[in-house]
Design a protein around this motif. Sequence first.
Motif, PDB file in Angstrom:
ATOM      1  N   ASN A 181       0.827  -1.202   0.000  1.00 23.94           N
ATOM      2  CA  ASN A 181       0.000   0.000   0.000  1.00 23.94           C
ATOM      3  C   ASN A 181       0.866   1.258   0.000  1.00 23.94           C
ATOM      4  OD1 ASN A 181      -2.356   1.492  -0.017  1.00 23.94           O
ATOM      5  ND2 ASN A 181      -2.596   1.492   2.203  1.00 23.94           N
ATOM      6  N   GLN A 295       3.154   8.485   3.185  1.00 25.03           N
ATOM      7  CA  GLN A 295       2.182   7.531   2.649  1.00 25.03           C
ATOM      8  C   GLN A 295       1.491   6.705   3.724  1.00 25.03           C
ATOM      9  OE1 GLN A 295       3.311   5.427  -1.010  1.00 25.03           O
ATOM     10  NE2 GLN A 295       5.234   6.571  -0.962  1.00 25.03           N
ATOM     11  N   LEU A 297      -0.929   5.866   6.966  1.00 25.30           N
ATOM     12  CA  LEU A 297      -2.262   6.336   7.333  1.00 25.30           C
ATOM     13  C   LEU A 297      -2.223   6.948   8.732  1.00 25.30           C
ATOM     14  CD1 LEU A 297      -4.524   3.424   6.052  1.00 25.30           C
ATOM     15  CD2 LEU A 297      -3.706   5.435   4.839  1.00 25.30           C
ATOM     16  N   ARG A 300      -5.965   6.051  11.798  1.00 27.69           N
ATOM     17  CA  ARG A 300      -6.785   4.927  11.334  1.00 27.69           C
ATOM     18  C   ARG A 300      -6.394   3.618  12.025  1.00 27.69           C
ATOM     19  NH1 ARG A 300     -10.126   8.541   9.607  1.00 27.69           N
ATOM     20  NH2 ARG A 300      -9.908   9.276   7.435  1.00 27.69           N
ATOM     21  N   GLY A 331     -10.277   8.352   2.278  1.00 32.64           N
ATOM     22  CA  GLY A 331      -9.238   7.338   2.440  1.00 32.64           C
ATOM     23  C   GLY A 331      -9.745   5.914   2.501  1.00 32.64           C
ATOM     24  N   LYS A 332     -10.875   5.637   1.854  1.00 28.27           N
ATOM     25  CA  LYS A 332     -11.442   4.287   1.907  1.00 28.27           C
ATOM     26  C   LYS A 332     -10.530   3.276   1.204  1.00 28.27           C
ATOM     27  CE  LYS A 332     -15.312   5.673  -0.044  1.00 28.27           C
ATOM     28  NZ  LYS A 332     -15.056   7.130  -0.114  1.00 28.27           N
ATOM     29  N   ALA A 334      -7.370   3.562   0.472  1.00 27.28           N
ATOM     30  CA  ALA A 334      -6.085   3.460   1.171  1.00 27.28           C
ATOM     31  C   ALA A 334      -6.198   2.534   2.374  1.00 27.28           C
ATOM     32  CB  ALA A 334      -5.615   4.848   1.607  1.00 27.28           C
ATOM     33  N   ASN A 559     -10.216  16.416   5.429  1.00 28.86           N
ATOM     34  CA  ASN A 559     -10.321  15.361   4.424  1.00 28.86           C
ATOM     35  C   ASN A 559      -8.915  15.040   3.908  1.00 28.86           C
ATOM     36  OD1 ASN A 559     -10.509  14.331   1.552  1.00 28.86           O
ATOM     37  ND2 ASN A 559     -12.680  14.333   2.074  1.00 28.86           N
ATOM     38  N   PRO A 560      -8.423  13.786   4.059  1.00 25.01           N
ATOM     39  CA  PRO A 560      -7.027  13.473   3.706  1.00 25.01           C
ATOM     40  C   PRO A 560      -6.662  13.802   2.265  1.00 25.01           C
ATOM     41  CG  PRO A 560      -7.977  11.697   4.995  1.00 25.01           C
ATOM     42  CD  PRO A 560      -9.098  12.633   4.680  1.00 25.01           C
ATOM     43  N   PHE A 561      -7.566  13.515   1.321  1.00 25.63           N
ATOM     44  CA  PHE A 561      -7.265  13.820  -0.080  1.00 25.63           C
ATOM     45  C   PHE A 561      -7.116  15.319  -0.280  1.00 25.63           C
ATOM     46  CE2 PHE A 561      -8.946  14.982  -4.305  1.00 25.63           C
ATOM     47  CZ  PHE A 561      -7.993  14.379  -5.102  1.00 25.63           C
ATOM     48  N   THR A 564      -3.841  16.577   1.231  1.00 15.79           N
ATOM     49  CA  THR A 564      -2.713  16.271   0.351  1.00 15.79           C
ATOM     50  C   THR A 564      -2.636  17.256  -0.801  1.00 15.79           C
ATOM     51  OG1 THR A 564      -2.820  13.916   0.907  1.00 15.79           O
ATOM     52  CG2 THR A 564      -1.726  14.507  -1.143  1.00 15.79           C
TER      53      THR A 564
END
Length: 708
Positions: A181, A295, A297, A300, A331-332, A334, A559-561, A564
Amino acid sequence: MIPGYKILAEIHRGRKRIVYRGLRLPEEAPVIIKALGNELPQPAAVAEMQREYDLLKSLPIAGIAKACALELHPPNPALILEDLGGESLRHLLDARGITLDLFFEIGLQLAATLAAIHQHGIIHKDIAPKNIVVNPVSRQVQLIDFSIASRLPHENQKISPPNLLEGTLAYMSPEQTGRMNRSIDYRTDLYSLGVTFYEMLTGRLPFELADPLELVHAHIAKAPAPPERLNPGVPKALSEIAMKLMAKAAENRYQSAHGLHADLESCFAQWQANGKIVNFRPGQNDFSDRFHIPQKLYGREQEIAALLAAFDRISRGATEIMLVSGYSGIGKSALVNEVHKPIAKQRSYFIAGKFDQLKRNIPYSAVIHALQELVRLLLAESEQEIAAWKDKLSNALGPNGQVITGVIPEVEWIIGVQPAVPELPPAESQNRFLLVFQRFISVFTQPEHPLVIFLDDLQWADSATLKLLQALMTDPQSRYLFVIGAYRDNEVNAAHPLMLTLTEIEKSDTKNSSGKLNSITLKALDFAHLNQFVADTLRREVHDSASLSDLIAQKTAGNPFFVTQFLRTLYQEKLLEFDYREGFWQFDLARIQRLGITDNVVDLMAGKIQKLPAATQHVTKLAACIGNQFDGKTLALVNEKPVQQTVGELEAWPETRLFKKLRCRKNYRLEAWPETRLFKKLRCRKNYRTNYHPLLASCFCDNGTVKS
């Protein structure tokens, strides 16, 4: 026979290429000749050789073999390289081993060469003794074989059978196996160099395993014995250097070959002066000025534990479905990909399919895609194993094989052409399909290899797929099956077909069913985890990054995306500057606030797209309208230009250099280019407005749907 050259001896014969030592006529200059092994070379193989030649010609580095010529004359295309008269490090290790003095000479040159290669934006991806040449007289060291080298800053590795992975498995980094991952960047070379150093110091590999899957698992999860324990003559400092290079997580390795070179120089100076190395801490001079988004998480841990616990249950014979829900970009995917690590240990099969909003009228589309991937994995195995699969599938399907080959034609490659099945009324035909499909799946759900199926964007699943899912989960005979489904919970309600199906699964009599349903709901990052994310990106302490994290939290809502993308925007706008004295990234909060970066992710992404050249914008728009996966020929046809020109337009922006690597491959994954996830993440949001950007507006109808 290659016109103008005389072959003296064969050095190496691989799956794709044969390497010779020879002479260039008439001057009889010594050369290395890399020829294609196939008598009828495929265009892709010739193009790969052309790419290697172009790459080598662009690298003015002393530590690599220079490309002299590319001979494309049939029948044997060949790449001609200079020959310094050396022998491979593999031969030296096998013949007489390596002294510590020679280790330092080789190691210092390799570190310097690797630093120069990385400085030019190249990832070698196959550092191993067979690709290192040492001249026994001059002690000059060269790195060879750039056939799989990449110009990408990072790339993703799909799960493949070990025998199909690019590189040398014994020296391969965990992320290069495709089961971590994590994307691949230049630090994969540092891991492979660490394995090479380990073998040079100890005379053996860190993991000496014959089974390829066991070797993959060892790279991912097992810690090797330190070199000093295997060879008491190895200084502790060199042992620590090798172990740091082989850290499982790229963030824990050396972050640059320059830092490694500095440490080796320090150790060598002490070794020459005193015969020992003292007061040494590896990595003390190591830093990288590259901008990296971590990279791993954040926040989580509980969700990962729940996912791995579910996988452990199905490995012991259960059947289970795990639903992962949350907003787009949360992040589903991921999270789901974290299950790759135990899969390698359990020899499980992991396959994935993705539903498309525009393909809801195609029954079983994501399931079929996933199973096609599984069949391709089987076809990569040995002839004996394929024959065994043929027997298993034939016994399970009986006379109904055509039911499966009708929807998954690739199965025919294993079991052969199947006789037609009798026509039945629609209801009976549907029941027959479900029964045969369950038998088909049962072949792959066995104690020795459980099956994991990941279905993404379930909110767009068709009704036939939902019925199939319900049948699999309520089948009392079903075992060793793990279905993971991801969906956007803000796009479904209690009356949605997906929710109705899940309710029926929950209602099923558990006494007569092995099915079990669990769920994970992902929320936005809390401030502590967001701040840690930002601090790790900037390589600073959490209290130093808190002010920027607070601003990012306001802009992205955690929101992680989006986080980033916001950080990448700060870097691209030169609002983050690397401090070489301190070794971390500096930011001016006042400048960032004055710039007024939007807190609307659509505006943010549209702004990035707007900076692309007009031709790149146009071809990207066309690609997005095709779907999240497309092939070069189709895109070129829609673009009304040749394939090479179309791909060249995609390369106009540095992020799209992905296509240089894939120029001669059949399929291009749009989702591999992070910036284009705008189209798949946001095209169906209810609050989407097509007037954000003219380019985007042309892709959509007035009702918000994507034009066909």
